[in-house]
Design a protein around this motif. Structure first.
Motif, PDB file in Angstrom:
ATOM      1  N   SER A   1     -58.395  22.488 -47.539  1.00 46.25           N
ATOM      2  CA  SER A   1     -59.256  22.158 -48.680  1.00 46.25           C
ATOM      3  C   SER A   1     -58.669  22.620 -50.016  1.00 46.25           C
ATOM      4  N   ASP A   2     -57.615  23.435 -49.993  1.00 48.09           N
ATOM      5  CA  ASP A   2     -56.944  23.892 -51.212  1.00 48.09           C
ATOM      6  C   ASP A   2     -55.894  22.898 -51.714  1.00 48.09           C
ATOM      7  N   ALA A   3     -55.576  21.893 -50.937  1.00 46.53           N
ATOM      8  CA  ALA A   3     -54.454  21.002 -51.259  1.00 46.53           C
ATOM      9  C   ALA A   3     -54.588  20.336 -52.628  1.00 46.53           C
TER      10      ALA A   3
ATOM     11  N   ILE B   1     -49.712  22.629 -45.283  1.00 48.77           N
ATOM     12  CA  ILE B   1     -50.673  23.668 -44.909  1.00 48.77           C
ATOM     13  C   ILE B   1     -51.071  23.532 -43.442  1.00 48.77           C
ATOM     14  N   GLU B   2     -51.296  22.309 -42.999  1.00 46.42           N
ATOM     15  CA  GLU B   2     -51.752  22.078 -41.631  1.00 46.42           C
ATOM     16  C   GLU B   2     -50.640  22.183 -40.596  1.00 46.42           C
ATOM     17  N   GLN B   3     -49.415  21.727 -40.952  1.00 44.21           N
ATOM     18  CA  GLN B   3     -48.375  21.598 -39.941  1.00 44.21           C
ATOM     19  C   GLN B   3     -47.057  22.294 -40.264  1.00 44.21           C
ATOM     20  N   GLY B   4     -46.923  22.852 -41.453  1.00 41.50           N
ATOM     21  CA  GLY B   4     -45.667  23.500 -41.811  1.00 41.50           C
ATOM     22  C   GLY B   4     -44.671  22.516 -42.357  1.00 41.50           C
ATOM     23  N   PRO B   5     -43.442  22.878 -42.447  1.00 46.46           N
ATOM     24  CA  PRO B   5     -42.806  24.034 -41.829  1.00 46.46           C
ATOM     25  C   PRO B   5     -43.021  25.344 -42.581  1.00 46.46           C
ATOM     26  N   ALA B   6     -43.464  25.290 -43.828  1.00 43.74           N
ATOM     27  CA  ALA B   6     -43.668  26.512 -44.607  1.00 43.74           C
ATOM     28  C   ALA B   6     -45.103  26.998 -44.463  1.00 43.74           C
ATOM     29  N   ARG B   7     -45.277  28.271 -44.756  1.00 45.24           N
ATOM     30  CA  ARG B   7     -46.606  28.834 -44.919  1.00 45.24           C
ATOM     31  C   ARG B   7     -46.929  28.757 -46.401  1.00 45.24           C
TER      32      ARG B   7
ATOM     33  N   ARG C   1     -63.006  32.844 -59.702  1.00 39.82           N
ATOM     34  CA  ARG C   1     -63.242  31.619 -58.923  1.00 39.82           C
ATOM     35  C   ARG C   1     -62.155  30.570 -59.124  1.00 39.82           C
ATOM     36  N   TRP C   2     -61.125  30.888 -59.899  1.00 34.01           N
ATOM     37  CA  TRP C   2     -60.085  29.913 -60.252  1.00 34.01           C
ATOM     38  C   TRP C   2     -58.843  30.062 -59.389  1.00 34.01           C
ATOM     39  N   HIS C   3     -58.331  28.949 -58.882  1.00 32.20           N
ATOM     40  CA  HIS C   3     -57.020  28.925 -58.236  1.00 32.20           C
ATOM     41  C   HIS C   3     -55.991  28.929 -59.369  1.00 32.20           C
ATOM     42  N   VAL C   4     -55.034  29.849 -59.309  1.00 32.11           N
ATOM     43  CA  VAL C   4     -54.115  30.014 -60.434  1.00 32.11           C
ATOM     44  C   VAL C   4     -52.647  29.835 -60.062  1.00 32.11           C
ATOM     45  N   GLY C   5     -52.320  29.862 -58.776  1.00 34.94           N
ATOM     46  CA  GLY C   5     -50.926  29.718 -58.366  1.00 34.94           C
ATOM     47  C   GLY C   5     -50.811  29.606 -56.863  1.00 34.94           C
ATOM     48  N   PHE C   6     -49.594  29.352 -56.414  1.00 33.79           N
ATOM     49  CA  PHE C   6     -49.349  29.253 -54.980  1.00 33.79           C
ATOM     50  C   PHE C   6     -47.873  29.487 -54.684  1.00 33.79           C
ATOM     51  N   VAL C   7     -47.599  29.767 -53.434  1.00 31.36           N
ATOM     52  CA  VAL C   7     -46.231  29.949 -52.955  1.00 31.36           C
ATOM     53  C   VAL C   7     -46.115  29.274 -51.589  1.00 31.36           C
ATOM     54  N   ALA C   8     -44.946  28.709 -51.326  1.00 32.16           N
ATOM     55  CA  ALA C   8     -44.633  28.146 -50.014  1.00 32.16           C
ATOM     56  C   ALA C   8     -43.338  28.790 -49.534  1.00 32.16           C
ATOM     57  N   ALA C   9     -43.360  29.314 -48.307  1.00 34.26           N
ATOM     58  CA  ALA C   9     -42.177  29.979 -47.754  1.00 34.26           C
ATOM     59  C   ALA C   9     -42.156  29.798 -46.244  1.00 34.26           C
ATOM     60  N   GLY C  10     -40.950  29.723 -45.713  1.00 30.88           N
ATOM     61  CA  GLY C  10     -40.778  29.586 -44.275  1.00 30.88           C
ATOM     62  C   GLY C  10     -39.319  29.790 -43.924  1.00 30.88           C
ATOM     63  N   VAL C  11     -38.995  29.557 -42.675  1.00 28.87           N
ATOM     64  CA  VAL C  11     -37.607  29.695 -42.225  1.00 28.87           C
ATOM     65  C   VAL C  11     -36.738  28.734 -43.025  1.00 28.87           C
ATOM     66  N   SER C  12     -35.626  29.244 -43.521  1.00 31.91           N
ATOM     67  CA  SER C  12     -34.728  28.420 -44.324  1.00 31.91           C
ATOM     68  C   SER C  12     -33.947  27.442 -43.454  1.00 31.91           C
ATOM     69  N   PRO C  13     -33.865  26.196 -43.882  1.00 36.00           N
ATOM     70  CA  PRO C  13     -32.924  25.284 -43.213  1.00 36.00           C
ATOM     71  C   PRO C  13     -31.509  25.845 -43.372  1.00 36.00           C
TER      72      PRO C  13
END
Length: 186
Positions: A12-14, A54-60, A68-80
């Motif tokens: 729901s954050d997408a 978010i649902e399937q990856g590959p990153a978290r 109450r405000w969304h202000v930022g985000f990060v995506a990280a996971g195993v590096s190719p």
């Protein structure tokens, strides 16, 4: 400052993540990317991509909020392996233990309030829990604000660069590397 938090993103954050990405890119990268590239960014497409990630990856994906405000985000996971390899393409010895922080964005109006550091710390903790030992990120060479952020986090350029096609204009990126353990200043 209202209460600041970081938590794992939910599907729901997408839409908010996509909004933050588009607003931030259009503000922060207007001197780095052609206007037609920024104008062509599609909110619905970005939302679908983030929902899938978010649902399937590959990153978290983690989201930062202030009040109450969304202000930022990060995506990280195993590096190719291609991203973590030496400049000549040779795989690095620790390739299976390298995290890629592919995106870390804080909406400009919420900048300089510690959200980026909290996001990076949450991603680092999750990556360490997944058995990863160090991280990398690609940053536009001309993006002095982001380079400064990573430098303050203790990450350094490792000498590897790449050039992307940004709408017919070359965009040179440097690869930064560093620890996944972060000590945040209070």
């Amino acid at each position: 400052m209202a209460e600041a938090t970081v938590r794992p993103a939910e599907p729901s954050d997408a839409a908010e993540i996509a909004r933050i990405q588009l607003v931030t890119w259009r503000a922060a990268y207007r001197d780095l990317l052609p206007a037609e590239v920024l104008d062509a960014l599609d909110a619905a497409e970005a939302e679908a991509t983030w929902r899938h990630t978010i649902e399937q990856g590959p990153a978290r994906v983690f989201v930062a909020s202030e009040g109450r405000w969304h202000v930022g985000f990060v995506a990280a996971g195993v590096s190719p392996q291609d991203d973590s390899a030496e400049a000549d393409g040779t795989p690095v010895p620790d390739a299976d233990r390298v995290a890629l922080v592919s995106t870390l964005l804080v909406e400009p109006r919420w900048g300089r309030r510690g959200h980026g550091g909290r996001l990076l710390a949450a991603a680092g903790e999750a990556m360490r829990a997944d058995g990863l030992a160090r991280g990398i990120s690609w940053v536009a060479e001309q993006d002095k604000a982001s380079l400064g952020f990573w430098q303050r986090a203790g990450w350094t350029a490792d000498g590897t660069v790449r050039t992307l096609d940004a709408g017919g204009r070359p965009l040179r990126e440097v690869r930064l590397t560093g620890t996944l353990g972060f000590e945040l200043e209070s």
